[in-house]
Design a protein around this motif. Structure first.
Motif, short mmCIF file in Angstrom:
data_model
loop_
_atom_site.label_atom_id
_atom_site.label_comp_id
_atom_site.label_asym_id
_atom_site.label_seq_id
_atom_site.Cartn_x
_atom_site.Cartn_y
_atom_site.Cartn_z
N GLN A 26 36.15 42.64 51.47
CA GLN A 26 36.51 41.33 51.13
C GLN A 26 36.67 40.42 51.85
O GLN A 26 36.41 39.27 51.96
CB GLN A 26 37.86 41.41 50.03
CG GLN A 26 38.03 40.00 49.53
CD GLN A 26 38.82 40.00 48.13
OE1 GLN A 26 39.50 39.04 47.98
NE2 GLN A 26 38.89 41.31 47.63
N GLY A 37 38.76 50.28 45.89
CA GLY A 37 37.61 50.37 45.00
C GLY A 37 37.97 51.37 43.90
O GLY A 37 38.95 51.83 43.89
N ALA A 57 33.19 50.13 47.17
CA ALA A 57 33.89 51.40 46.83
C ALA A 57 33.06 52.56 47.40
O ALA A 57 33.48 53.61 47.88
CB ALA A 57 33.90 51.63 45.25
N SER A 81 27.56 49.21 47.04
CA SER A 81 29.02 48.42 46.42
C SER A 81 29.83 49.01 47.57
O SER A 81 29.69 49.61 48.39
CB SER A 81 29.66 48.99 45.27
OG SER A 81 29.84 50.59 45.32
N PHE A 108 43.56 47.94 48.42
CA PHE A 108 42.44 48.12 47.16
C PHE A 108 41.19 48.56 48.08
O PHE A 108 40.76 47.96 48.78
CB PHE A 108 42.35 47.02 46.42
CG PHE A 108 41.37 47.12 45.21
CD1 PHE A 108 41.85 47.68 44.09
CD2 PHE A 108 40.00 46.86 45.31
CE1 PHE A 108 40.99 47.91 43.21
CE2 PHE A 108 38.98 47.01 44.33
CZ PHE A 108 39.52 47.73 43.30
#
Ligand SMILES: Cc1ncc(COP(=O)(O)O)c(C=O)c1O
Length: 404
Positions: free
Chosen positions: A222, A136, A105, A103, A134
Motif C-alpha cells: 500500500q 492480505g 496477498a 496481487s 494487514f
C-alpha cells in the motif's frame, strides 16, 4: 434489477461496500451510473497511481493487448524482464531479483515462502508480524495479518506467526525465539489506521535481523511505488535500510492487477527452479502496463507532486485548527486524518468513519476509512492542487456539519 440489487443476488457478499455503482473515470474524477461526478481520493485504495484512464496506461494496455497478452511462465517475455530490471534498478536500487504475482496477498505469500526456506536448515519457521498489520486474505497472508477480526472463523491459521507490538523494540526482542526466521512489516500500516513505523524501530529491527540471522521483509503493497513521497515507504522513514525482501502490488499496476516481490541477491538462490510459480504472474500485458506506470511516475516526476500535495494538505488542515481533527498520520499521499469522535454528532450505532465517508459521498468525495476514527486520503499521485483544495473544502464541510 439495479447493479446493487444484482450484486446482492449473485455476488458473494464478502464486502462492506458503499451504496455507489461507478461507471466511468478520468483523472481524479469518477462518475456513477446516474452521471454524478465524484473526486476520487480513494483511487482504488491507493492503487490508481496515475488516476483513471491515463493515456500512458490505456495505450500500454491497448498496444500490448494487440501484441501478446499471455504466454505462461514456460517462456520468456521482454516485458517481464524489462519490468524486473526497472524495479531493481530504479525502485529498489539494491541488487536482487523479482518474482511477479497478481496481487499483494500473493506477493506476501511469496515472502513467507522465502522466510520458510531461509529457516529450513536451522529448523526455524516463525515470522514476527505486528499488531494491526494487514498483509492480505490468502491463508498465508491472512495468518500473517495480526488482526483477530480478519481471522474470525477461519482457524486454525497457517502456523508460525508471532504477533508483536509496532514501535516497541523490547517487545520484539522478547518475541524472538530459536525458531524466528523473519520479520514482516508494513513501513506504514494502511488498513490498520495509517500507523507509521518509527526510524528507530525500523533500524532496530534491521539490527536485530542482522544479529539473529533473521530476514527483514517489508510489505510495501500500500505504501510503496511513490505514494509516500519517495519511491519506497521505508526510505521516507529510514533511508539507509537494507531489506532482505519487499512486496508490492496496488500502485505498481495503476489499477491493472499485478503484484511482485523482490529478494536481495544473496537470498535469491533460496527460491530456485520449481520452488514457486504463478500462471498469470508477470504476464506480458500486466508487465507492460506496470512498466508504463512506473516510467510515468519517474518521467513526470510525480514524487515531487506527492510531496507538494502533502505539504498543501497538512498546511490547509492545520490552518483549520478543527477541534474534530486530532492528527494527520502518514507520509506523502497516504495520510490518515485522526478524528476525535467526541467532538462530532454521529448517529447512534454508526461507525464514525463510515458515517463520515457516506456523508462525503453525498457531497461528491470518495475517501476510504481506516478503522473507526480515521479517514484516509489516498488520491492519485498526479492529483492537482486545485483538486486537493476542492476535496479538503468538502471534507471540512462534512466535519462542520457534524460538529457536536
Ligand atoms: C499492506 C498491504 N499488504 C497486502 C495487501 C493485500 O493486497 P491484495 O488485496 O492485492 O491481495 C494490502 C491490501 O490492502 C495491503 O494494504
Amino acid at each position: 434489477m439495479t447493479t446493487i440489487e444484482k450484486d446482492s443476488q449473485y455476488v458473494l457478499q464478502t464486502y462492506g461496500r458503499f451504496p455507489l455503482a461507478l461507471a466511468k473515470g478520468q483523472g481524479t474524477r469518477v462518475w456513477d451510473e446516474e452521471g454524478r461526478e465524484y473526486l476520487d481520493f480513494c483511487a482504488g485504495i491507493a492503487t490508481c497511481a496515475l488516476g483513471h484512464c491515463h493515456p500512458a496506461l490505456t495505450s500500454a494496455i491497448t498496444e500490448q493487448a494487440n501484441q501478446l497478452i499471455h504466454c505462461s511462465n514456460l517462456y520468456f517475455t521482454k516485458q517481464q524482464s524489462d519490468l524486473a530490471e526497472l524495479i531493481v534498478e530504479k525502485v529498489v536500487q539494491q541488487p536482487g531479483k523479482i518474482f511477479f504475482s497478481n496481487s499483494g496477498a500473493e506477493a506476501n505469500d511469496g515472502l513467507i515462502k522465502l522466510a520458510r526456506r531461509h529457516g529450513i536448515e536451522s529448523a526455524r519457521h516463525e515470522i514476527i508480524t505486528f499488531n494491526q498489520s494487514f498483509h492480505g486474505r490468502t491463508i498465508g497472508a491472512m495468518s500473517a495479518t495480526a488482526q483477530g477480526k480478519i481471522h474470525d472463523g477461519f482457524g486454525p491459521l497457517f502456523p508460525g506467526f508471532v504477533y508483536s507490538l509496532l514501535n516497541d523494540l523490547e517487545a520484539v526482542e522478547a518475541a524472538i525465539t530459536e525458531k524466528t526466521t523473519a520479520f514482516l512489516i508494513e513501513p506504514i500500516q494502511g488498513e490498520g489506521g495509517v500507523k507509521v513505523a518509527t526510524k528507530e524501530f525500523l533500524e532496530g529491527l534491521a539490527a536485530l535481523a542482522k544479529k539473529h540471522d533473521i530476514l527483514l521483509l517489508l510489505d510495501e503493497v500500500q505504501c510503496g511505488m511513490g505514494r509516500t513521497g519517495m519511491f519506497n515507504g521505508w526510505e521516507t522513514i529510514a533511508p539507509g535500510l537494507k531489506p532482505d525482501g519487499i512486496s508490492w502490488a496496488k500502485g505498481m499496476g495503476g489499477g491493472f492487477p499485478i503484484g511482485s516481490f523482490w529478494v536481495a541477491e544473496k537470498h535469491a538462490p533460496l527460491l530456485g527452479p520449481g520452488s514457486h510459480g504463478s500462471t498469470y504472474g508477470g504476464n506480458a500485458l500486466a508487465s507492460a502496463v506496470s512498466a508504463a506506470v512506473i516510467k510515468t511516475i519517474i518521467e513526470d516526476d510525480l514524487i515531487s507532486n506527492v510531496n507538494a500535495r502533502e505539504a498543501q494538505i497538512r498546511e490547509t488542515i492545520s490552518e483549520w485548527d478543527h477541534p474534530a481533527i486530532t492528527e494527520i498520520r502518514g507520509a506523502g499521499l497516504i495520510l490518515g486524518i485522526g478524528i476525535d469522535t467526541s467532538q462530532l454528532s454521529i448517529p447512534d450505532g454508526a461507525v464514525p468513519s463510515i458515517h463520515l465517508c457516506k456523508e462525503l459521498i453525498k457531497l461528491g468525495l470518495l475517501v476510504p476509512p481506516a478503522g473507526p476514527d480515521t479517514l484516509r486520503l489516498l488520491p492519485p499521485l498526479n492529483v492537482t492542487a486545485d483538486e486537493v483544495s476542492q476535496a479538503l473544502a468538502l471534507f471540512k464541510q462534512v466535519l462542520d456539519a457534524h460538529q457536536a
